[in-house]
Design an enzyme around this catalytic site. Structure first.
Site, PDB file in Angstrom:
ATOM      1  N   LYS A 154       0.809  -1.214   0.000  1.00 27.20           N
ATOM      2  CA  LYS A 154       0.000   0.000   0.000  1.00 27.20           C
ATOM      3  C   LYS A 154       0.844   1.266   0.000  1.00 27.20           C
ATOM      4  O   LYS A 154       0.413   2.305  -0.492  1.00 27.20           O
ATOM      5  CB  LYS A 154      -0.953   0.004   1.198  1.00 27.20           C
ATOM      6  CG  LYS A 154      -2.060  -1.034   1.090  1.00 27.20           C
ATOM      7  CD  LYS A 154      -2.969  -1.009   2.314  1.00 27.20           C
ATOM      8  CE  LYS A 154      -4.049  -2.071   2.210  1.00 27.20           C
ATOM      9  NZ  LYS A 154      -4.902  -2.100   3.437  1.00 27.20           N
ATOM     10  N   HIS A 204       3.665   1.719  -1.702  1.00 27.24           N
ATOM     11  CA  HIS A 204       3.961   1.974  -3.112  1.00 27.24           C
ATOM     12  C   HIS A 204       2.739   2.561  -3.828  1.00 27.24           C
ATOM     13  O   HIS A 204       2.853   3.504  -4.625  1.00 27.24           O
ATOM     14  CB  HIS A 204       4.337   0.670  -3.826  1.00 27.24           C
ATOM     15  CG  HIS A 204       5.628   0.062  -3.391  1.00 27.24           C
ATOM     16  ND1 HIS A 204       5.695  -1.186  -2.810  1.00 27.24           N
ATOM     17  CD2 HIS A 204       6.901   0.514  -3.444  1.00 27.24           C
ATOM     18  CE1 HIS A 204       6.958  -1.486  -2.548  1.00 27.24           C
ATOM     19  NE2 HIS A 204       7.706  -0.464  -2.917  1.00 27.24           N
TER      20      HIS A 204
END
Length: 281
Positions: A35, A37
């Site tokens: 999450k 990224h």
């Protein structure tokens, strides 16, 4: 979802955006996306006409061959996650030979001493590898804006220095650390932790929060001693380092001055090395 493996084909696709001066966002990753990224990608999508996400496990920034071998490679799953965000994202997933053209070696870089602290001291050659691959990727993508997470704060500062010293017309944007519900900083390496280890790893962030609280009124050596004792009482962790450093120079601090400070930690939990940091100001 467009996936490019060849740099010339990616550059051909990006040429109209460059010719129109449309902003290009770039999120470099080594895959195994989480999450954190995806939050970088969402910010890029909101600020650019198109976003390039590179997925490339860069061999020259690993000083431990076992760590390189065990690094998760999940391109299909990564592409599926990206596809849920936006159709304005394209993936660049080159091979090692495509990026290094048969010469898988780092260039040598000077980052005005930033590279000698913490990760640089404990992972010889690491930031030469980072500088090499980031330079190559910037040259290929030619982004307007590039997004990096603050979990790798030292890397963020080094990339800013790289851009500054080489007069690259790229905005480097640091984004807040994304954390699990228990506070553990999101990392691709977390996939190698057992469920119990993931829960136990919350102790890292808990200790950083306590260090920040003590930093308000205690001397820096006292805070460092507290953290060292805290980890010593949890033998499942093997600390690599704990540092309180100035954000601008990353040099270890012993006295408080009129500057921004950050606490940095790297610890082994089992055979997985985890890093985290927190602003102290």
């Amino acid at each position: 979802m467009l996936i490019f493996n060849k740099k010339d084909l990616l550059q051909k696709h990006l040429t109209p955006y460059l010719q129109a001066n449309s902003p290009i966002g770039f999120v470099p990753t080594m895959g195994a996306l989480h999450k954190g990224h995806l939050a970088l990608m969402e910010q890029s999508v909101s600020q650019n006409a198109i976003t390039v996400v590179s997925i490339f496990v860069n061999p020259t920034q690993f000083n431990n061959p076992e760590d390189l071998d065990k690094y998760p490679r999940t391109l299909d799953a990564d592409a599926a996650k990206i596809a849920t965000l936006s159709d304005a994202i394209i993936i660049f997933a080159p091979s090692v030979d495509e990026m290094y053209e048969g010469h898988t070696q780092s260039e040598h870089y000077s980052f005005d001493g930033l590279e000698n602290q913490m990760e640089g001291a404990h992972r010889p050659g690491h930031f030469d590898g980072v500088g090499t691959i980031v330079s190559k990727l910037f040259d290929i993508v030619k982004p307007t804006n590039a997004y990096f997470g603050e979990k790798d704060f030292q890397q963020l500062q080094i990339v800013k220095k790289l851009v500054q010293k080489n007069h690259m017309p790229i905005n480097i944007i640091g984004c807040p650390i994304s954390r699990e519900a228990n506070g553990l900083a999101m990392s691709s390496r977390n996939e190698r932790l057992s469920a119990d280890e993931k829960q136990g790893a919350a102790f890292i962030y808990k200790t950083l929060l306590e260090a920040r609280d003590k930093f308000k009124n205690e001397a820096i050596p006292t805070v460092i001693q507290y953290v060292e004792k805290a980890f010593a009482s949890h033998p499942e962790f093997k600390p690599d380092y704990f540092e309180i450093a100035r954000e601008d120079t990353l040099e270890p601090a012993t006295l408080k001055e009129n500057a921004k400070y950050r606490a940095f930690v790297a610890v082994f939990l089992g055979n997985v090395r985890l890093i985290d940091n927190i602003s102290l100001n």
